[in-house]
Design a protein around this motif. Structure first.
Motif, PDB file in Angstrom:
ATOM      1  N   ASP A   1       6.147  23.058  19.959  1.00  0.00           N
ATOM      2  CA  ASP A   1       4.966  23.910  20.066  1.00  0.00           C
ATOM      3  C   ASP A   1       3.715  23.281  19.456  1.00  0.00           C
ATOM      4  O   ASP A   1       2.624  23.804  19.629  1.00  0.00           O
ATOM      5  CB  ASP A   1       5.230  25.254  19.375  1.00  0.00           C
ATOM      6  N   ALA A   2       3.870  22.176  18.742  1.00  0.00           N
ATOM      7  CA  ALA A   2       2.734  21.568  18.056  1.00  0.00           C
ATOM      8  C   ALA A   2       1.788  20.894  19.047  1.00  0.00           C
ATOM      9  O   ALA A   2       2.199  20.459  20.120  1.00  0.00           O
ATOM     10  CB  ALA A   2       3.229  20.536  17.043  1.00  0.00           C
TER      11      ALA A   2
ATOM     12  N   GLY B   1       0.824  -1.202   0.000  1.00  0.00           N
ATOM     13  CA  GLY B   1       0.000   0.000   0.000  1.00  0.00           C
ATOM     14  C   GLY B   1       0.853   1.244   0.000  1.00  0.00           C
ATOM     15  O   GLY B   1       2.024   1.211  -0.369  1.00  0.00           O
ATOM     16  N   ASN B   2       0.267   2.354   0.440  1.00  0.00           N
ATOM     17  CA  ASN B   2       0.977   3.620   0.506  1.00  0.00           C
ATOM     18  C   ASN B   2       1.574   3.809   1.896  1.00  0.00           C
ATOM     19  O   ASN B   2       0.850   3.804   2.886  1.00  0.00           O
ATOM     20  CB  ASN B   2       0.047   4.792   0.201  1.00  0.00           C
ATOM     21  N   LEU B   3       2.888   3.966   1.941  1.00  0.00           N
ATOM     22  CA  LEU B   3       3.601   4.251   3.183  1.00  0.00           C
ATOM     23  C   LEU B   3       3.746   5.761   3.276  1.00  0.00           C
ATOM     24  O   LEU B   3       4.154   6.405   2.313  1.00  0.00           O
ATOM     25  CB  LEU B   3       4.979   3.593   3.174  1.00  0.00           C
ATOM     26  N   LYS B   4       3.390   6.322   4.420  1.00  0.00           N
ATOM     27  CA  LYS B   4       3.447   7.776   4.579  1.00  0.00           C
ATOM     28  C   LYS B   4       4.230   8.155   5.829  1.00  0.00           C
ATOM     29  O   LYS B   4       4.172   7.457   6.833  1.00  0.00           O
ATOM     30  CB  LYS B   4       2.035   8.359   4.700  1.00  0.00           C
ATOM     31  N   ILE B   5       4.941   9.265   5.728  1.00  0.00           N
ATOM     32  CA  ILE B   5       5.522   9.902   6.910  1.00  0.00           C
ATOM     33  C   ILE B   5       4.609  11.080   7.210  1.00  0.00           C
ATOM     34  O   ILE B   5       4.474  11.988   6.392  1.00  0.00           O
ATOM     35  CB  ILE B   5       6.951  10.421   6.670  1.00  0.00           C
ATOM     36  N   ASN B   6       3.948  11.041   8.359  1.00  0.00           N
ATOM     37  CA  ASN B   6       3.040  12.111   8.770  1.00  0.00           C
ATOM     38  C   ASN B   6       3.654  12.915   9.908  1.00  0.00           C
ATOM     39  O   ASN B   6       4.220  12.340  10.838  1.00  0.00           O
ATOM     40  CB  ASN B   6       1.697  11.537   9.230  1.00  0.00           C
ATOM     41  N   VAL B   7       3.526  14.221   9.811  1.00  0.00           N
ATOM     42  CA  VAL B   7       4.027  15.140  10.838  1.00  0.00           C
ATOM     43  C   VAL B   7       2.902  16.109  11.196  1.00  0.00           C
ATOM     44  O   VAL B   7       1.964  16.292  10.419  1.00  0.00           O
ATOM     45  CB  VAL B   7       5.265  15.928  10.338  1.00  0.00           C
ATOM     46  N   PRO B   8       2.966  16.735  12.368  1.00  0.00           N
ATOM     47  CA  PRO B   8       1.956  17.745  12.700  1.00  0.00           C
ATOM     48  C   PRO B   8       1.967  18.886  11.677  1.00  0.00           C
ATOM     49  O   PRO B   8       3.033  19.269  11.172  1.00  0.00           O
ATOM     50  CB  PRO B   8       2.391  18.248  14.081  1.00  0.00           C
ATOM     51  N   LEU B   9       0.794  19.420  11.364  1.00  0.00           N
ATOM     52  CA  LEU B   9       0.688  20.510  10.395  1.00  0.00           C
ATOM     53  C   LEU B   9       1.551  21.712  10.762  1.00  0.00           C
ATOM     54  O   LEU B   9       2.051  22.419   9.894  1.00  0.00           O
ATOM     55  CB  LEU B   9      -0.767  20.964  10.268  1.00  0.00           C
ATOM     56  N   ALA B  10       1.745  21.940  12.065  1.00  0.00           N
ATOM     57  CA  ALA B  10       2.522  23.092  12.517  1.00  0.00           C
ATOM     58  C   ALA B  10       3.998  22.981  12.141  1.00  0.00           C
ATOM     59  O   ALA B  10       4.730  23.963  12.221  1.00  0.00           O
ATOM     60  CB  ALA B  10       2.395  23.231  14.031  1.00  0.00           C
ATOM     61  N   CYS B  11       4.444  21.810  11.711  1.00  0.00           N
ATOM     62  CA  CYS B  11       5.866  21.584  11.421  1.00  0.00           C
ATOM     63  C   CYS B  11       6.241  21.776   9.957  1.00  0.00           C
ATOM     64  O   CYS B  11       7.405  21.633   9.601  1.00  0.00           O
ATOM     65  CB  CYS B  11       6.270  20.180  11.850  1.00  0.00           C
TER      66      CYS B  11
ATOM     67  N   ALA C   1      11.676  20.154  12.667  1.00  0.00           N
ATOM     68  CA  ALA C   1      11.452  19.380  13.897  1.00  0.00           C
ATOM     69  C   ALA C   1      11.377  20.268  15.133  1.00  0.00           C
ATOM     70  O   ALA C   1      10.754  19.898  16.123  1.00  0.00           O
ATOM     71  CB  ALA C   1      12.549  18.340  14.068  1.00  0.00           C
ATOM     72  N   SER C   2      11.998  21.447  15.099  1.00  0.00           N
ATOM     73  CA  SER C   2      11.949  22.322  16.269  1.00  0.00           C
ATOM     74  C   SER C   2      10.519  22.782  16.548  1.00  0.00           C
ATOM     75  O   SER C   2      10.178  23.126  17.674  1.00  0.00           O
ATOM     76  CB  SER C   2      12.867  23.533  16.089  1.00  0.00           C
TER      77      SER C   2
END
Length: 176
Positions: free
Chosen positions: A74-75, A43-53, A69-70
């Motif tokens: 605050d996220a 399937g589809n492998l995804k790297i997900n991060v908070p939108l604030a980043c 990443a900094s």
């Protein structure tokens, strides 16, 4: 008949997250009893991060190379995670947070690139292997750098040519 059907909102658990890398892959886990790799699915492998980043372009699409990443401090959600859903059924076959202690190894051949690591799941640590076919070697390094450099700062930098190629690659990249 269609006028009577209404759209149904589906919560995929990814609200508030941005996908900074998406590739087609196969997932294998190490069966301890037989000491062999068993396929878990494709399937589809995804790297997900908070939108604030991440920053987004004018249409709201995240720009993968802007991951900071900094901003995790605050996220609202402080988790960077790998998530993979099986084709057709969309069943989650991998959902693991990326932590600084994780070590990723890539093994490349002419036909495919394998990324090996230990995922943290409900039952504890599991050895996992991801097979990605037909992608540039520099994109795999970008995958590893996205995880390591920004999470723990331990990886070497990509050569400039490789970084330019990786940064110009669209987020939703399938087999090529």
């Amino acid at each position: 008949l269609l006028r009577y059907l209404r759209g149904v909102a589906v919560d995929d658990g990814e609200a508030g997250e941005a996908t900074i890398l998406q590739v087609r892959a196969r997932l294998y886990n190490l069966d301890k009893a037989s000491s062999s790799w068993k396929e878990r699915g494709a399937g589809n492998l995804k790297i997900n991060v908070p939108l604030a980043c991440v920053r987004t372009d004018n249409s709201g699409v995240p720009i993968a190379s802007t991951f900071d990443a900094s901003a995790l401090k605050d996220a609202e959600s402080k988790v960077v995670r790998l998530i993979m859903r099986q084709d057709s059924t969309h069943r989650v076959i991998l959902n693991t947070a990326i932590i600084p202690a994780m070590k990723f190894q890539d093994k490349s051949s002419l036909k495919a690139t394998y990324v090996l690591f230990t995922a943290i799941e409900d039952d504890g640590p599991v050895s996992v292997q991801i097979k990605v076919r037909g992608l540039l070697h520099s994109l795999t390094h970008f995958f590893l750098l996205t995880i390591h450099t920004d999470e723990c700062g331990e990886c070497e930098e990509l050569p400039q040519r490789g970084r330019e190629r990786a940064e110009s690659t669209p987020v939703g990249l399938g087999n090529r």
